[in-house]
Design a protein around this motif. Structure first.
Motif, PDB file in Angstrom:
ATOM      1  N   THR A  15      26.957 -44.015 -45.899  1.00 43.58           N
ATOM      2  CA  THR A  15      26.229 -43.879 -47.108  1.00 43.58           C
ATOM      3  C   THR A  15      27.067 -42.737 -47.869  1.00 43.58           C
ATOM      4  N   TYR A  16      27.563 -41.777 -47.246  1.00 44.06           N
ATOM      5  CA  TYR A  16      28.388 -40.921 -47.975  1.00 44.06           C
ATOM      6  C   TYR A  16      29.622 -41.469 -48.411  1.00 44.06           C
ATOM      7  N   ASP A  17      30.492 -42.180 -47.687  1.00 50.79           N
ATOM      8  CA  ASP A  17      31.556 -42.933 -48.111  1.00 50.79           C
ATOM      9  C   ASP A  17      31.422 -44.052 -49.222  1.00 50.79           C
ATOM     10  N   GLU A  18      30.341 -44.741 -49.003  1.00 47.87           N
ATOM     11  CA  GLU A  18      29.994 -45.521 -50.069  1.00 47.87           C
ATOM     12  C   GLU A  18      29.853 -44.894 -51.349  1.00 47.87           C
ATOM     13  N   ALA A  19      29.133 -43.760 -51.535  1.00 45.31           N
ATOM     14  CA  ALA A  19      28.920 -43.027 -52.447  1.00 45.31           C
ATOM     15  C   ALA A  19      30.202 -42.551 -53.290  1.00 45.31           C
ATOM     16  N   ALA A  53      25.986 -41.775 -38.134  1.00 42.62           N
ATOM     17  CA  ALA A  53      26.799 -42.692 -38.686  1.00 42.62           C
ATOM     18  C   ALA A  53      26.434 -43.340 -39.991  1.00 42.62           C
ATOM     19  N   GLN A  54      25.214 -43.462 -39.895  1.00 42.52           N
ATOM     20  CA  GLN A  54      24.494 -44.125 -41.129  1.00 42.52           C
ATOM     21  C   GLN A  54      24.929 -43.137 -42.424  1.00 42.52           C
ATOM     22  N   THR A  55      24.386 -41.856 -42.183  1.00 46.36           N
ATOM     23  CA  THR A  55      24.700 -40.879 -43.282  1.00 46.36           C
ATOM     24  C   THR A  55      26.173 -40.778 -43.741  1.00 46.36           C
ATOM     25  N   VAL A  61      19.465 -41.564 -31.264  1.00 49.10           N
ATOM     26  CA  VAL A  61      18.924 -41.697 -32.661  1.00 49.10           C
ATOM     27  C   VAL A  61      19.827 -40.905 -33.705  1.00 49.10           C
ATOM     28  N   LEU A  62      20.109 -39.597 -33.399  1.00 49.16           N
ATOM     29  CA  LEU A  62      20.740 -38.757 -34.034  1.00 49.16           C
ATOM     30  C   LEU A  62      22.153 -39.141 -34.561  1.00 49.16           C
TER      31      LEU A  62
END
Length: 203
Positions: free
Chosen positions: A95-99, A90-92, A84-85
């Motif tokens: 999201t950071y790369d998209e931002a 990976a999701q974080t 889960v972590l």
């Protein structure tokens, strides 16, 4: 062999009651230097066994065991949470790369929005220039004129003037025709004033 024990009133007996139960010979065996390796092993084993019978040592040992158990439980729980972590990490990251990508693209988007705004303002400004408004007034005047002529022709020829097929009566014709011609002449007068530059348009 001297089997006398330490006095119960001695500091040793008070602080370490378990040791106070040992004879002098037993105490001597604990503190004397072993004669050989075999005696050294026996002395070490005996000393360890004795230490583990002391309440303070036992309490420390139990505390150590509890801490070890807690650490093992926490490690097992962390291992269960590991997938889960990792997914959250990976999701974080995504999201950071998209931002970051959106932040890098924002200046270009802002320029496009600014250009679109300028074009829109220019278009609206052109729609409300004096010449544009005068043209729209001319078209509206012509539209009213055509509508009044259509109404008059229908009345004269006895044709229906509505989708329901009703024939207009005299009173209704006079009222509608007068309203249309009044509106036409008002617009014609305003258009004439515009041609003479006596009207100021305010967008």
């Amino acid at each position: 062999m001297d089997s006398a024990r330490p006095s119960e009133a001695s500091p040793l007996a008070h602080e370490f009651p378990r040791i106070a139960q040992l004879s002098r010979d037993e105490l001597r065996e604990l503190v004397e230097t072993p004669a050989n390796a075999h005696e050294a092993r026996d002395q070490s084993a005996y000393l360890d066994a004795l230490l583990h019978t002391l309440p303070d040592v036992r309490a420390l040992y139990d505390e150590h065991e509890q801490l070890l158990h807690d650490v093992e439980c926490a490690a097992a729980q962390n291992e269960q949470l590991r997938p889960v972590l990792l997914a959250l990490r990976a999701q974080t990251r995504a999201t950071y790369d998209e931002a970051c990508a959106a932040d890098a693209a924002w200046p270009a988007i802002e320029r496009e929005m600014d250009e679109a705004y300028k074009v829109r303002i220019l278009t609206l400004t052109k729609r409300f220039t004096p010449s544009a408004l005068q043209t729209r007034l001319q078209l509206a005047m012509n539209e009213v004129h055509d509508e009044s002529e259509t109404l008059a022709n229908a009345y004269v020829e006895g044709l229906p003037t509505s989708a329901a097929g009703d024939i207009i009566d005299d009173t209704t014709f006079v009222r509608q025709y007068r309203a249309l011609r009044t509106l036409y002449h008002r617009r014609a007068m305003l258009l004439e004033q515009c041609a003479r530059q006596r009207v100021q348009w305010h967008p």
